[in-house]
Design a protein around this motif. Structure first.
Motif, short mmCIF file in Angstrom:
data_model
loop_
_atom_site.label_atom_id
_atom_site.label_comp_id
_atom_site.label_asym_id
_atom_site.label_seq_id
_atom_site.Cartn_x
_atom_site.Cartn_y
_atom_site.Cartn_z
N ARG A 198 -10.21 -6.34 -0.88
CA ARG A 198 -10.84 -5.02 -0.69
C ARG A 198 -10.98 -4.71 0.78
NH1 ARG A 198 -17.00 -5.08 -1.40
NH2 ARG A 198 -16.63 -6.04 0.64
N ASP A 199 -11.47 -5.67 1.57
CA ASP A 199 -11.59 -5.46 3.01
C ASP A 199 -10.22 -5.31 3.67
OD1 ASP A 199 -14.31 -5.69 2.68
OD2 ASP A 199 -14.37 -7.81 3.27
N LEU A 200 -9.23 -6.03 3.15
CA LEU A 200 -7.88 -5.92 3.71
C LEU A 200 -7.32 -4.51 3.51
CD1 LEU A 200 -5.22 -7.16 4.82
CD2 LEU A 200 -4.66 -7.76 2.45
N ILE A 201 -7.41 -3.98 2.30
CA ILE A 201 -6.89 -2.64 2.02
C ILE A 201 -7.66 -1.60 2.80
CG2 ILE A 201 -6.58 -0.91 0.22
CD1 ILE A 201 -6.12 -3.21 -1.75
N ALA A 202 -9.00 -1.71 2.80
CA ALA A 202 -9.82 -0.73 3.52
C ALA A 202 -9.55 -0.79 5.02
CB ALA A 202 -11.30 -0.99 3.24
N GLY A 203 -9.42 -1.99 5.57
CA GLY A 203 -9.15 -2.12 7.01
C GLY A 203 -7.79 -1.58 7.39
N THR A 204 -6.78 -1.82 6.55
CA THR A 204 -5.43 -1.32 6.84
C THR A 204 -5.40 0.20 6.83
OG1 THR A 204 -4.46 -3.31 5.86
CG2 THR A 204 -3.02 -1.42 6.16
N VAL A 205 -6.00 0.80 5.79
CA VAL A 205 -6.02 2.27 5.73
C VAL A 205 -6.80 2.84 6.91
CG1 VAL A 205 -6.80 4.24 4.37
CG2 VAL A 205 -5.75 2.29 3.23
N GLN A 206 -7.92 2.20 7.27
CA GLN A 206 -8.71 2.70 8.40
C GLN A 206 -7.92 2.63 9.70
OE1 GLN A 206 -12.02 4.07 8.17
NE2 GLN A 206 -11.22 4.79 10.11
N ARG A 207 -7.18 1.53 9.90
CA ARG A 207 -6.38 1.42 11.13
C ARG A 207 -5.25 2.44 11.15
NH1 ARG A 207 -7.47 -4.04 10.21
NH2 ARG A 207 -5.52 -4.33 9.07
N VAL A 208 -4.65 2.72 9.98
CA VAL A 208 -3.62 3.76 9.93
C VAL A 208 -4.21 5.12 10.27
CG1 VAL A 208 -2.02 4.97 8.42
CG2 VAL A 208 -2.15 2.50 8.32
N LEU A 307 7.66 -2.31 10.42
CA LEU A 307 8.43 -2.15 9.19
C LEU A 307 7.65 -1.34 8.16
CD1 LEU A 307 9.97 -5.73 8.82
CD2 LEU A 307 11.15 -3.63 9.50
N GLY A 308 6.35 -1.55 8.09
CA GLY A 308 5.54 -0.80 7.14
C GLY A 308 5.48 0.67 7.47
N VAL A 309 5.33 1.00 8.76
CA VAL A 309 5.22 2.41 9.16
C VAL A 309 6.53 3.14 8.95
CG1 VAL A 309 4.85 3.94 11.13
CG2 VAL A 309 3.33 2.01 10.77
N PHE A 310 7.60 2.64 9.57
CA PHE A 310 8.87 3.36 9.52
C PHE A 310 9.54 3.23 8.15
CE2 PHE A 310 8.40 2.29 14.10
CZ PHE A 310 8.28 3.59 14.56
N LEU A 321 3.45 6.64 5.38
CA LEU A 321 2.76 6.21 6.59
C LEU A 321 1.53 5.38 6.25
CD1 LEU A 321 2.55 6.44 9.70
CD2 LEU A 321 1.20 8.50 9.36
N PHE A 322 0.89 5.69 5.11
CA PHE A 322 -0.26 4.92 4.66
C PHE A 322 0.14 3.85 3.64
CE2 PHE A 322 -1.68 9.08 5.98
CZ PHE A 322 -2.81 8.81 6.74
N LEU A 323 1.08 4.19 2.75
CA LEU A 323 1.46 3.24 1.71
C LEU A 323 2.22 2.04 2.28
CD1 LEU A 323 2.63 5.45 -1.30
CD2 LEU A 323 0.62 3.98 -1.16
N LEU A 327 0.95 -1.74 1.59
CA LEU A 327 1.70 -2.60 0.67
C LEU A 327 2.16 -3.89 1.36
CD1 LEU A 327 3.87 0.05 -1.22
CD2 LEU A 327 1.87 -1.16 -2.07
N LEU A 328 2.68 -3.76 2.59
CA LEU A 328 3.14 -4.96 3.29
C LEU A 328 1.97 -5.86 3.67
CD1 LEU A 328 6.08 -3.87 5.63
CD2 LEU A 328 6.13 -4.90 3.36
#
Length: 370
Positions: A198-208, A307-310, A321-323, A327-328
Motif C-alpha cells: 500500500r505504501d509502495l503504490i501510494a508513494g509511487t503515485v505521489q512521486r509521479v 522504462l516505466g515513464v516512457f 505516465l502513472f500506470l 506497475l514496474l
C-alpha cells in the motif's frame, strides 16, 4: 455435496465480478483520472474540510468546481475550437491557390546567408502557385482529415475528463471509506505485506504527481524567462498557460506560436533564440527533471523509473505516465521479495472447525485409524 455448493458459489461470484468489470469498462479512464486527481489534491481536501468544520460534501463540491474552471474549461475551448481552426486553414490555402502569395516581407531579405535564396523561393512559389498547390492538394486533404480526426479525439477526451471530474466529487466525499476498503482488500489478498505494498503504490503515485507538477512549474518559469528576454507581450500570462499545457505534455502549443509571431514581426534573431530555448530548455527539461523527481525518495533504480515513464506512455498514452512506474514498482518489489525469500503474502488463516460439519473439520488420528 457441501464442497460442490461452495465451488458453485465461487464460480457465481467470479462471474458476477467479471460482469461488473465489463459494465465498468467504458468508464475505466474516467475512474482512473478521478482517482489520480483525488489522490494528488487530497491534502487540499483535508484543509478545506477542516476550514469548513467537517462538511466533506461542501468541500468536495468546491474543489470539484475549481477543477472544472482550471482544467475542463480551457481544454474544452481548445478541443471544440480546433476543428474550426482547421477549416479556416483549409480555406486560407484555397484562397492562396487562387490569389497567390502576398509580397515577401522585408525582414526575409535580412536573414544572413539564406535571405536572397528565400526571397527567390518565395517569388517562385508565388509564380507557380497554382501548379504547386495542385500537386500538394491530395496531401493537404490528408493532413486536414488527420487534424479533424485529432480534434474529434480531443473532444471525446474532454468529455471523458468532464465525467472524471464528476466522479472526482464522489472520490473526495467518500475518500476515507474507499481507502479503508482498498486496504482491507489488500490485507485479504496478501495479509502481512499489505501495508508495505500500500505504501509502495501510494508513494509511487505521489512521486509521479510531484514529478509532473514540478516539471510543469519548471517549464513555466523557464518559458516566462524566455518570453521576457524575447520581448513577448503578456509574458506572465503565457508562462501560466505553459504550466497548464505542460501538465498535458504539450508546452510547444504556447511557445511555438510565440516564435511564429516574432518571425512575422521581423524579429528573426529573437525568433531563432526563442525556438532554440523552447526545444532545448523548455521541452528538454522534461526528459531530465521528470524522471529525477519521480525516482527521488524511492528505492527504485533510475532505469526502472525511465522504462516505466516512457514505456507506460507508449503503451497506455498519457495514463501510462502513472500506470507504467506503478506497475514496474510493484513487479520489481515482488521479484526482490521473492529472491530475498520474504513472503509475498502471509501464512494462510487457520481452518475454522465447526462441530458437526464433516466438510470443515479435520479428522483426528483415531478417526483416521478407524
Amino acid at each position: 455435496m457441501l464442497n460442490n455448493d461452495r465451488l458453485l458459489v465461487q464460480i457465481l461470484l467470479l462471474g458476477l465480478l467479471g460482469a461488473s468489470l465489463w459494465v465498468l469498462a467504458p468508464f475505466w479512464g474516467a475512474l482512473f483520472w478521478a482517482a489520480v486527481l483525488a489522490f494528488a489534491s487530497w491534502p487540499v481536501m483535508r484543509f478545506m474540510t477542516h476550514l469548513l468544520r467537517g462538511r466533506e460534501a461542501l468541500a468536495a463540491a468546491i474543489l470539484t468546481f475549481c477543477w472544472f474552471v482550471l482544467v475542463a474549461v480551457p481544454l474544452g475551448f481548445l478541443g471544440f475550437n480546433l476543428a474550426d481552426h482547421v477549416r479556416e486553414a483549409v480555406t486560407l490555402v484555397k484562397s492562396l491557390q487562387l490569389t497567390g502569395l502576398p509580397p515577401a516581407p522585408d525582414w526575409l531579405a535580412s536573414i544572413p546567408l539564406a535571405g536572397d535564396w528565400m526571397i527567390r523561393a518565395w517569388n517562385t512559389v508565388d509564380e507557380q502557385g497554382a501548379q504547386l498547390f495542385a500537386t500538394l492538394q491530395p496531401y493537404l486533404g490528408q493532413i486536414g482529415n488527420w487534424l479533424l480526426g485529432r480534434s474529434a479525439r480531443i473532444g471525446s477526451n474532454v468529455l471523458e475528463l468532464g465525467l472524471s471530474l464528476i466522479l472526482l466529487f464522489f472520490f473526495y466525499r467518500d475518500g476515507p471509506r474507499l481507502a479503508a476498503f482498498a486496504e482491507s482488500l489488500l490485507e485479504r489478498l496478501i495479509d502481512e505485506r499489505a501495508e508495505h505494498y500500500r505504501d509502495l503504490i501510494a508513494g509511487t503515485v505521489q512521486r509521479v504527481v510531484n514529478g509532473v507538477i514540478g516539471t510543469a512549474v519548471a517549464q513555466a518559469v523557464l518559458a516566462y524567462i524566455g518570453f521576457l528576454i524575447a520581448g513577448i507581450p503578456g509574458a506572465l500570462l503565457l508562462g501560466v498557460l505553459t504550466f497548464g499545457f505542460s501538465l498535458i505534455m504539450v508546452p510547444p502549443l504556447i511557445w511555438g506560436p510565440a516564435v511564429a509571431w516574432l518571425a512575422w514581426q521581423g524579429s528573426v534573431g529573437m525568433a531563432i533564440f526563442l525556438g532554440a530555448w523552447g526545444v532545448l530548455i523548455i521541452s528538454g527539461v522534461d526528459n531530465i527533471l521528470k524522471p529525477y523527481l519521480i525516482s527521488r525518495g524511492g528505492n527504485l533504480p533510475l532505469v526502472v523509473v525511465l522504462l516505466g515513464v516512457f514505456g507506460g506512455i507508449l503503451a497506455f498514452g498519457f495514463m501510462g505516465l502513472f500506470l507504467g512506474p506503478t506497475l514496474l514498482a510493484v513487479a520489481y518489489n515482488l521479484l526482490t521479495d521473492w529472491v530475498a525469500g520474504k513472503p509475498v503474502a502471509g501464512p494462510p488463516a487457520p481452518s475454522v472447525i465447526v462441530p458437526g460439519d464433516s466438510a470443515l473439520t479435520t479428522p483426528t488420528p483415531t478417526e483416521k485409524q478407524i
